[in-house]
Design a protein around this motif. Sequence first.
Motif, mmCIF file in Angstrom:
data_model
loop_
_atom_site.group_PDB
_atom_site.id
_atom_site.type_symbol
_atom_site.label_atom_id
_atom_site.label_comp_id
_atom_site.label_asym_id
_atom_site.label_seq_id
_atom_site.Cartn_x
_atom_site.Cartn_y
_atom_site.Cartn_z
ATOM 1 N N ALA A 45 13.739 4.017 -2.099
ATOM 2 C CA ALA A 45 15.053 3.363 -2.025
ATOM 3 C C ALA A 45 14.954 1.852 -2.196
ATOM 4 N N VAL A 46 14.166 1.445 -3.186
ATOM 5 C CA VAL A 46 14.041 0.027 -3.551
ATOM 6 C C VAL A 46 14.181 -0.085 -5.066
ATOM 7 N N SER A 47 14.263 -1.305 -5.558
ATOM 8 C CA SER A 47 14.410 -1.505 -7.001
ATOM 9 C C SER A 47 13.081 -1.273 -7.721
ATOM 10 N N ILE A 48 13.204 -0.974 -8.997
ATOM 11 C CA ILE A 48 12.018 -0.830 -9.845
ATOM 12 C C ILE A 48 11.237 -2.137 -9.863
ATOM 13 N N ALA A 49 11.954 -3.255 -9.901
ATOM 14 C CA ALA A 49 11.303 -4.575 -9.900
ATOM 15 C C ALA A 49 10.474 -4.779 -8.633
ATOM 16 N N MET A 50 10.980 -4.320 -7.487
ATOM 17 C CA MET A 50 10.240 -4.470 -6.228
ATOM 18 C C MET A 50 8.976 -3.623 -6.247
ATOM 19 N N VAL A 51 9.073 -2.403 -6.763
ATOM 20 C CA VAL A 51 7.882 -1.547 -6.865
ATOM 21 C C VAL A 51 6.852 -2.213 -7.778
ATOM 22 N N SER A 52 7.287 -2.711 -8.911
ATOM 23 C CA SER A 52 6.379 -3.386 -9.843
ATOM 24 C C SER A 52 5.732 -4.596 -9.186
ATOM 25 N N ARG A 53 6.517 -5.353 -8.439
ATOM 26 C CA ARG A 53 6.001 -6.541 -7.746
ATOM 27 C C ARG A 53 4.938 -6.156 -6.731
ATOM 28 N N ILE A 112 0.839 -1.204 0.000
ATOM 29 C CA ILE A 112 0.000 0.000 0.000
ATOM 30 C C ILE A 112 0.871 1.250 0.000
ATOM 31 N N ARG A 113 1.921 1.243 0.797
ATOM 32 C CA ARG A 113 2.842 2.388 0.828
ATOM 33 C C ARG A 113 3.462 2.604 -0.558
ATOM 34 N N THR A 114 3.835 1.505 -1.208
ATOM 35 C CA THR A 114 4.413 1.592 -2.549
ATOM 36 C C THR A 114 3.382 2.116 -3.541
ATOM 37 N N PHE A 115 2.171 1.593 -3.481
ATOM 38 C CA PHE A 115 1.083 2.043 -4.349
ATOM 39 C C PHE A 115 0.865 3.555 -4.194
ATOM 40 N N LEU A 116 0.824 4.019 -2.944
ATOM 41 C CA LEU A 116 0.610 5.441 -2.697
ATOM 42 C C LEU A 116 1.731 6.286 -3.297
ATOM 43 N N GLU A 117 2.957 5.804 -3.197
ATOM 44 C CA GLU A 117 4.081 6.560 -3.748
ATOM 45 C C GLU A 117 4.037 6.598 -5.272
ATOM 46 N N VAL A 118 3.655 5.491 -5.909
ATOM 47 C CA VAL A 118 3.527 5.476 -7.364
ATOM 48 C C VAL A 118 2.420 6.445 -7.782
ATOM 49 N N ALA A 119 1.315 6.434 -7.051
ATOM 50 C CA ALA A 119 0.212 7.355 -7.364
ATOM 51 C C ALA A 119 0.647 8.806 -7.203
ATOM 52 N N ARG A 120 1.401 9.099 -6.150
ATOM 53 C CA ARG A 120 1.876 10.456 -5.901
ATOM 54 C C ARG A 120 2.866 10.928 -6.960
ATOM 55 N N SER A 121 3.825 10.065 -7.262
ATOM 56 C CA SER A 121 4.906 10.466 -8.165
ATOM 57 C C SER A 121 4.543 10.308 -9.636
ATOM 58 N N GLY A 122 3.574 9.428 -9.921
ATOM 59 C CA GLY A 122 3.176 9.196 -11.302
ATOM 60 C C GLY A 122 4.154 8.353 -12.087
ATOM 61 N N SER A 123 5.054 7.668 -11.371
ATOM 62 C CA SER A 123 6.091 6.897 -12.052
ATOM 63 C C SER A 123 6.619 5.796 -11.143
ATOM 64 N N ILE A 124 6.758 4.603 -11.693
ATOM 65 C CA ILE A 124 7.344 3.498 -10.937
ATOM 66 C C ILE A 124 8.811 3.796 -10.635
ATOM 67 N N THR A 125 9.513 4.360 -11.590
ATOM 68 C CA THR A 125 10.933 4.685 -11.394
ATOM 69 C C THR A 125 11.104 5.721 -10.287
ATOM 70 N N ALA A 126 10.308 6.772 -10.320
ATOM 71 C CA ALA A 126 10.395 7.807 -9.288
ATOM 72 C C ALA A 126 10.034 7.246 -7.917
ATOM 73 N N ALA A 127 9.020 6.394 -7.881
ATOM 74 C CA ALA A 127 8.625 5.772 -6.610
ATOM 75 C C ALA A 127 9.753 4.901 -6.065
#
Length: 72
Positions: free
Chosen positions: A27-35, A7-22
């Motif tokens: 401070a995690v990998s893009i793969a972890m955010v996607s997962r 949920i924390r990751t989801f919120l950060e992606v929603a805020r930033s508008g980007s998986i890379t920025a999130a």
Amino acid sequence: MDQLEAIRTFLEVARSGSITAAATRLAVSIAMVSRHVKGLETQLGTGCFPATRVVCRLQKWGRCTLIACISS
């Protein structure tokens, strides 16, 4: 999968508008955010972001999820 982390990751992606920025902000990998996002979408049974995810704009269910997360 840790639901709170997802949920924390989801919120950060929603805020930033980007998986890379999130990933950078969390401070995690893009793969972890996607997962995390994919895991949350699987639990919800729907996509929160468009499949392309070049720019992450929330879809209808994503907006509903965002509201639910913020309200909790």
